[in-house]
Design an enzyme around this catalytic site. Structure first.
Site, PDB file in Angstrom:
ATOM      1  N   GLY A  43     -23.839  -8.176  26.994  1.00 12.92           N
ATOM      2  CA  GLY A  43     -22.982  -7.498  26.031  1.00 12.92           C
ATOM      3  C   GLY A  43     -21.772  -6.917  26.723  1.00 12.92           C
ATOM      4  O   GLY A  43     -21.785  -6.684  27.940  1.00 12.92           O
ATOM      5  N   GLN A  48     -14.720  -1.302  27.870  1.00 17.05           N
ATOM      6  CA  GLN A  48     -15.018  -1.795  29.223  1.00 17.05           C
ATOM      7  C   GLN A  48     -13.920  -2.697  29.773  1.00 17.05           C
ATOM      8  O   GLN A  48     -13.911  -3.005  30.966  1.00 17.05           O
ATOM      9  CB  GLN A  48     -16.350  -2.550  29.241  1.00 17.05           C
ATOM     10  N   CYS A  85     -25.578  -2.128  33.314  1.00 19.90           N
ATOM     11  CA  CYS A  85     -24.277  -2.111  32.657  1.00 19.90           C
ATOM     12  C   CYS A  85     -23.245  -2.751  33.583  1.00 19.90           C
ATOM     13  O   CYS A  85     -23.254  -2.471  34.781  1.00 19.90           O
ATOM     14  CB  CYS A  85     -23.885  -0.660  32.362  1.00 19.90           C
ATOM     15  N   LEU A  86     -22.388  -3.589  33.026  1.00 20.93           N
ATOM     16  CA  LEU A  86     -21.362  -4.244  33.843  1.00 20.93           C
ATOM     17  C   LEU A  86     -20.384  -3.234  34.438  1.00 20.93           C
ATOM     18  O   LEU A  86     -19.708  -3.537  35.423  1.00 20.93           O
ATOM     19  CB  LEU A  86     -20.595  -5.283  33.007  1.00 20.93           C
ATOM     20  N   HIS A 127     -26.770  -0.062  23.297  1.00 16.33           N
ATOM     21  CA  HIS A 127     -26.005   0.152  24.528  1.00 16.33           C
ATOM     22  C   HIS A 127     -24.496  -0.019  24.260  1.00 16.33           C
ATOM     23  O   HIS A 127     -23.686   0.811  24.665  1.00 16.33           O
ATOM     24  CB  HIS A 127     -26.496  -0.850  25.585  1.00 16.33           C
ATOM     25  N   GLU A 128     -24.149  -1.107  23.562  1.00 17.78           N
ATOM     26  CA  GLU A 128     -22.722  -1.394  23.328  1.00 17.78           C
ATOM     27  C   GLU A 128     -22.109  -0.398  22.346  1.00 17.78           C
ATOM     28  O   GLU A 128     -20.959   0.014  22.507  1.00 17.78           O
ATOM     29  CB  GLU A 128     -22.533  -2.833  22.831  1.00 17.78           C
ATOM     30  N   HIS A 131     -21.132   2.659  24.070  1.00 11.05           N
ATOM     31  CA  HIS A 131     -19.842   2.537  24.770  1.00 11.05           C
ATOM     32  C   HIS A 131     -18.680   2.940  23.851  1.00 11.05           C
ATOM     33  O   HIS A 131     -17.697   3.513  24.301  1.00 11.05           O
ATOM     34  CB  HIS A 131     -19.604   1.092  25.228  1.00 11.05           C
TER      35      HIS A 131
END
Ligand code: ZN
Length: 177
Positions: A43, A48, A85-86, A127-128, A131
């Site tokens: 995701g 991000q 997480c990226l 999670h997204e 963000h």
């Protein structure tokens, strides 16, 4: 598109709802999808990549998708599983999440859509969406895990790198020829 890392203020800034479902939004969804698949990740949320809009993409069980202006309904008792997480490369911690989610929102054309998810998809959607509210998964950890995470972040090789400029307008997603 370069992925913003922990420490970049854009990751702590709540994103704005999408108002215009235009070509720029479709470009943003395409760029997010490409960046996510390239990473690779399950995701990616617009903040991000430095864009403060309520948009994310996901890729779970070979099923790529995206959601604009998501609103979540969560159900079930929290389940804890490893999450990463990226924007915090290489770090994974057991994170509690609701096991089921119904996400309502829009696709990039402005059509209303509903996405129902369990397990990884439910975790990814939560999670997204976090963000988009400036929340990171490490905020959801218990005290002990969070302490470990903060220590690992301080020691990470990417920690403390110079922060690129924040772009707050979707116009910044346009490519300069
Ligand atoms: Zn993330």
């Amino acid at each position: 598109m370069p992925i913003r890392l922990f420490g970049d203020p854009v990751l702590r800034t709540p994103a704005e709802p999408v108002v215009d479902f235009d070509a720029e939004l479709r470009n943003l969804v395409r760029d997010l999808t490409e960046t996510m698949l390239d990473a690779p990740g399950v995701g990616l949320a617009a903040p991000q990549v430095g864009v403060g809009l309520r948009v994310f993409t996901y890729h779970v069980d070979d099923e790529p998708g995206h959601l604009v202006n998501p609103v979540l309904a969560l159900s079930g008792d929290e389940e804890t599983d490893d999450e990463g997480c990226l924007s915090l490369p290489g770090l994974q911690y057991p994170t509690p999440r609701a096991p089921r989610v119904v996400a309502s929102g829009f696709n990039m054309h402005g059509d209303p859509v509903t996405v129902e998810g369990t397990e990884l998809l439910a975790r990814c959607i939560q999670h997204e969406t976090d963000h988009l509210d400036g929340i990171l998964f490490i905020d959801r950890l218990d005290k002990k895990q969070r302490k470990l995470a903060m220590k690992a972040i301080r020691e990470a090789e990417w920690s403390g790198e110079p922060v690129p400029e924040i772009r707050v307008s979707p116009h910044s997603t346009q490519r300069i020829p």
